[in-house]
Structure formats: C-alpha cells, structure tokens
Scaffold this active site. Structure first.
Site, PDB file in Angstrom:
ATOM      1  N   GLU A   1      -8.130  10.648   0.653  1.00 18.07           N
ATOM      2  CA  GLU A   1      -8.295   9.977  -0.638  1.00 18.07           C
ATOM      3  C   GLU A   1      -9.182   8.756  -0.470  1.00 18.07           C
ATOM      4  OE1 GLU A   1      -4.400   8.959  -1.949  1.00 18.07           O
ATOM      5  OE2 GLU A   1      -3.933   7.769  -0.179  1.00 18.07           O
TER       6      GLU A   1
ATOM      7  N   SER B   1      -4.030  -1.670   1.915  1.00 19.50           N
ATOM      8  CA  SER B   1      -3.163  -2.456   2.792  1.00 19.50           C
ATOM      9  C   SER B   1      -3.415  -2.176   4.270  1.00 19.50           C
ATOM     10  CB  SER B   1      -1.694  -2.175   2.458  1.00 19.50           C
ATOM     11  OG  SER B   1      -1.419  -0.799   2.606  1.00 19.50           O
TER      12      SER B   1
ATOM     13  N   LYS C   1      -0.818  16.355  -5.886  1.00 21.00           N
ATOM     14  CA  LYS C   1      -0.949  14.895  -5.935  1.00 21.00           C
ATOM     15  C   LYS C   1      -1.040  14.389  -7.374  1.00 21.00           C
ATOM     16  CE  LYS C   1      -3.188  14.006  -1.496  1.00 21.00           C
ATOM     17  NZ  LYS C   1      -4.286  13.249  -0.832  1.00 21.00           N
TER      18      LYS C   1
ATOM     19  N   GLU D   1      -0.988   5.591  -6.119  1.00 19.51           N
ATOM     20  CA  GLU D   1      -1.265   5.079  -4.783  1.00 19.51           C
ATOM     21  C   GLU D   1       0.062   4.732  -4.111  1.00 19.51           C
ATOM     22  OE1 GLU D   1      -4.235   5.328  -3.765  1.00 19.51           O
ATOM     23  OE2 GLU D   1      -5.179   5.653  -5.711  1.00 19.51           O
ATOM     24  N   GLY D   2       0.008   4.552  -2.776  1.00 25.54           N
ATOM     25  CA  GLY D   2       1.230   4.231  -2.040  1.00 25.54           C
ATOM     26  C   GLY D   2       1.974   5.498  -1.652  1.00 25.54           C
TER      27      GLY D   2
ATOM     28  N   ARG E   1      -3.004   4.994  10.773  1.00 26.95           N
ATOM     29  CA  ARG E   1      -1.582   5.082  10.442  1.00 26.95           C
ATOM     30  C   ARG E   1      -1.063   6.421  10.932  1.00 26.95           C
ATOM     31  NH1 ARG E   1      -1.519   4.938   4.309  1.00 26.95           N
ATOM     32  NH2 ARG E   1      -3.505   5.955   4.719  1.00 26.95           N
TER      33      ARG E   1
ATOM     34  N   ASN F   1      -9.236   4.960  -1.886  1.00 22.18           N
ATOM     35  CA  ASN F   1      -8.357   3.995  -2.543  1.00 22.18           C
ATOM     36  C   ASN F   1      -9.163   2.802  -3.047  1.00 22.18           C
ATOM     37  OD1 ASN F   1      -5.624   5.190  -1.510  1.00 22.18           O
ATOM     38  ND2 ASN F   1      -6.909   4.996   0.298  1.00 22.18           N
TER      39      ASN F   1
ATOM     40  N   LYS G   1      -7.216  10.396  -8.563  1.00 23.33           N
ATOM     41  CA  LYS G   1      -7.349  11.668  -7.850  1.00 23.33           C
ATOM     42  C   LYS G   1      -8.217  12.659  -8.634  1.00 23.33           C
ATOM     43  CE  LYS G   1      -4.535  10.223  -4.628  1.00 23.33           C
ATOM     44  NZ  LYS G   1      -4.334   8.863  -5.152  1.00 23.33           N
TER      45      LYS G   1
ATOM     46  N   ARG H   1     -10.357   1.525   0.796  1.00 18.42           N
ATOM     47  CA  ARG H   1     -10.089   2.215   2.060  1.00 18.42           C
ATOM     48  C   ARG H   1     -10.259   3.708   1.832  1.00 18.42           C
ATOM     49  NH1 ARG H   1      -4.575   1.468   3.220  1.00 18.42           N
ATOM     50  NH2 ARG H   1      -4.280   3.633   2.630  1.00 18.42           N
TER      51      ARG H   1
END
Length: 480
Positions: free
Chosen positions: A140, A147, A370, A374-375, A456, A142, A313, A124
């Site tokens: 970013e 998800s 950062k 992830e998350g 989101r 991923n 990253k 994603r």
C-alpha cells in the site's frame, strides 16, 4: 551473494543478547507505552527482532529507486482534480462512515474557502518481497500519519551494536550489510520543506513559525513521534507543539483577515497529522469540524484532505492499470514501477469487478480483502472473506478492494515483546518513507525526497502487521 544463516546461540548467549538489546534500546529511546492504563513514566521497550532479517540488496535498491516516481505519481493524482474527486465521490457512497465523511469535510471546506494551495505529504510506500517471483510487490501507499520512522533508526542501531560487541559472533555481519535508516532525521527534513516554504512566503524568511502536531489522545507511540519533533528542533530550530485531535477547536485561533493559524500565540506553518486516519477517532461530531476548520487556514496541511484521500485503496487499485497511469507518468516511469504492482480488483460492475466477486468465493485463500483504512487490524484474509462478504450488503462491497496475496519468505527470527521471546517464525514488510511538497492547483512539485526505510515484521501465524495495534514489531535489514 549467499545468504547467511542466523547465528546459532546457546541459551546463555541468547539471554545475554536479550539483556544487551533491552539495555541499549531503553537507553536510546526505542520505546512505546504499554496498552492503557499506564502512567507517563512507564514506557516499555518497543517490540523488536533480536536479529536483522535477510532482504535481497537488489530489491531494497529497487524500492529506493522507484520512491520519487511514486511520490510524483500521487502528487499528480491530487492535481487531476476531476478524476480524483469523481472517484472519491463514488467511493464515499459506499464507505459512508469514513471516506464519505472525509469527503463531506472537503466539500464543506471548499464551500467555506480553502486558501492554501500548497500541500505536504509525509508518506510510506510498503512492500513485501515475493520469493516466488523474486520481486518486491507494493502492499500500500500511505499518505497520512505514517509511523515508526522515529524508531526505525533506533532498531538498526541496536542490531549494529549487538553485532559490534560480538554477540552474533565475531564480525558476523559487515557494516554495509546492516543499513541504519536515517528516517528520524529525514522525516524532520521533509516537514521542514513545508515550514521553509511557508516562512519564505509569509514571514519574509524568518524562522518564527511552529509545526502543530495533531495526535491521538493517550498516544502509545508518542516516542516515535517525539524523535521527529526533537530532530526538527535540533536540526532546523523549529518548535513543534502537540494537540489532541478532539481539542483542536478549543485551542487554536484563526486570523479572520488572512486566515493565519495560531496556537498559544505561535503562528503555525504546518499542521502535521499523526491522527485522523480512522473512524474511531471521530466519536464526537465536532471532531470532524476540527478537520474542516484546519483545512481552511493558511497553514500547510500534512496532509490536506485531498492528499489524504488520494491514498485510498481504491486509488491504489486504479493506478495498477496502464490506462490510468498514463494520465500521470511517462512510459519509462510506468515501466520502472510496473513490476511492483500486485493484481488488485474492484467490486464494481466492470469485467474486473465481476471477476473479483467470483474469485472472492472460489479462491479466497489467494486474496486479502481491504477496506479504505490505515493502521493494523482492518483487513479480511483468505477463508474469512466469503463469510464476511455475506454478512454485509452487496452494495457495501464496493468500499473494498480484493488484492492478490504476496508470498513472502518465512524467516526463523525471534521477536522480543514484553520480555518474552516469540519463535513462531516471521514475515516482513519494507516501508520506504518519502515526502513531497506540491501545489494542488498547478501541479508544481516543489520538493520530492526519499526519507529512509523501515522494516516491520510479524509472526508468520498472524495475518495483520500493525506494531502499535499489537500484531508486529520493528525490525531492520540484513542485505545480501
């Protein structure tokens, strides 16, 4: 096209909207488990917005047009073995708890013998719309456990339903203004590309293998995952089996002669990780052995260790320079994606690294710090940056990147979470799902797909945006 305001609703109308959104969402599986403790039959409506959020059509189309270029780019990063591994080796020295341990897993797997050259990535690519620049900027890329593809389609259907029954007002939005993502079905198609390759090469085309989905224990977001699992079965006849990451070694069998992976007697074609993206999942030392052991099987990994590491990253930061991009892409491709980059600085001894150390203390309000995670819940924002950097050794700074903050528009949308309406205003992040199946040794790109979108949103007062982590909600686009 002129952007419409949100519908103006009286309290009674708003209550009706909440009721209908809740009923439709629950009826269609737009659900998550609440924070533990909970029982299996106690899911809640996932946090959602009550209205679709405005997003410029031109910028949405831009995100789709560059998707396959990004997929190609990150597949080629893995193929550029020396460049990738030298970068990760250096990063591993500074981020010992996670990148370092993933790197150790890869080295051990290499020593044991990696027998499958083909890797699958379900990814994603996340963007925010910068209203000052009138451009999308990449947040970013991923490469592991992406998800909400399963729930994205469902929230789009909620908003379309509310529009169709007139709760926003008569014909408030036209059909083409509210795109419904097909990411639940398309992510299943991405997974099937790996299954099909395996079945054709190792099972004479017989559709007899399974997908092994490696998940976190007590997964709150199980229904998002299940949507993909059920579509894989209904669309392609492929069964998925779920296994908690810590239980892998006690639940699998590996044929010593051909390295084929079996689970409860079923041959596994694809190992699909919906876990293994943070150090908290590896409390037991043997859990790392699960990752190493699976890497050495014939099953196609989604993702392999190198593919997961390519999404760090640090790699994203390096790929913002034309010098590095020219290793992988044509001048035309670089031009296509170039304006989606934010300025990202390393914390090393280069000119940019020295500038990062200065900016982190002189202009922290313009940046986000950062780590290689992830998350939600991992980043350090604005004025918190200087004190955080002072709290760790300067050698550890190199495990972080300093990224220019994007300036999104705040919208007066409403979030519905646990029956409560939050009206603090929201900012939004667009995710574009994709998949690529490729040979890590030869660089051959076997399949490259764009798999739908996700929006989101989070309250404008919140820095972080992870839905499962409790910071945001699932949303959908109103294109103008």
């Amino acid at each position: 096209m002129t952007q419409k305001d949100y519908p103006a609703l009286e309290k009674e109308q708003l209550n009706k909207l909440v009721f209908e959104a809740t009923q439709f969402g629950l009826s269609n599986g737009l659900i998550m488990y609440p924070p533990a403790p909970y029982l299996n039959y106690q899911p809640n409506l996932a946090p959602i917005t009550l209205f679709p959020t405005p997003f410029p059509r031109k910028q949405f189309e831009k995100s789709l047009s560059v998707a396959k270029i990004y997929n190609k780019l990150y597949s080629l990063v893995v193929t550029e073995f020396n460049w990738l591994t030298e970068t990760i080796q250096d990063l591993a020295n500074h981020d010992k708890d996670f990148t370092g341990k993933l790197w150790e897993c890869y080295k051990q797997a290499s020593a044991n013998g990696i027998v499958q050259d083909v890797s699958l990535a379900l990814i994603r690519s996340d963007y925010m719309y910068d209203e000052i620049l009138d451009q999308i900027k990449q947040v970013e890329f991923n490469t592991v456990s992406v998800s909400f593809g399963g729930l994205s389609a469902k929230v789009g259907k909620v908003h379309n339903y509310l529009n169709q029954i007139g709760l926003y007002g008569k014909d408030y939005y036209s059909t083409d203004e509210l795109p419904i993502s097909e990411s639940d079905k398309k992510l299943a198609a991405g997974l099937y590309s790996g299954v099909e390759y395996y079945n054709n090469k190792y099972l004479n085309g017989k559709n007899e293998s399974i997908v092994l989905m490696v998940v976190q224990p007590n997964e709150r977001n199980a229904f998002d995952q299940r949507a993909i699992e059920y579509n894989l079965l209904s669309e392609y006849g492929i069964v998925s089996k779920r296994i908690d990451l810590p239980d892998v070694l006690s639940s699998i069998e590996i044929n010593k002669d051909n390295h084929k992976l079996f689970f409860n007697g079923f041959e596994v074609s694809v190992v699909y990780y919906r876990s293994a993206y943070g150090p908290s999942e590896f409390q037991l030392a043997e859990t790392w052995d699960c990752r190493t052991t699976l890497e050495c099987t014939l099953a196609i990994k989604c993702p392999s260790l190198l593919t997961q590491l390519s999404g760090s990253k640090k790699i994203q930061q390096l790929l913002t320079t034309k010098e590095n991009l020219s290793r992988f892409l044509s001048a035309e491709e670089i031009h296509e994606i170039g304006d989606t980059f934010c300025k990202i600085y390393p914390f090393d001894n280069t000119i940019d690294g020295k500038l990062a150390k200065e900016l982190a203390f002189s202009k922290p309000c313009e940046y986000v710090l950062k780590p290689q995670r992830e998350g939600g819940g991992n980043n350090i924002y604005k004025n918190d940056i200087p004190d955080f950097l002072k709290s760790i050794s300067e050698d550890e700074w190199q495990a972080y990147i300093l990224m220019e903050l994007i300036r999104p528009k705040t919208h007066n949308n409403l979030i519905l979470r646990n029956g409560e309406i939050l009206n603090d205003g929201i900012v939004s992040e667009l995710g574009i799902f994709g998949s690529y199946l490729f040979n890590e040794k030869s660089g051959e790109l076997l399949d490259n797909q764009v798999l739908g979108h996700l929006l989101r949103s989070k309250t404008s007062s919140s820095n972080e945006g992870g839905v499962a982590a409790g910071y945001g909600c699932v949303d959908n686009l109103y294109l103008y």
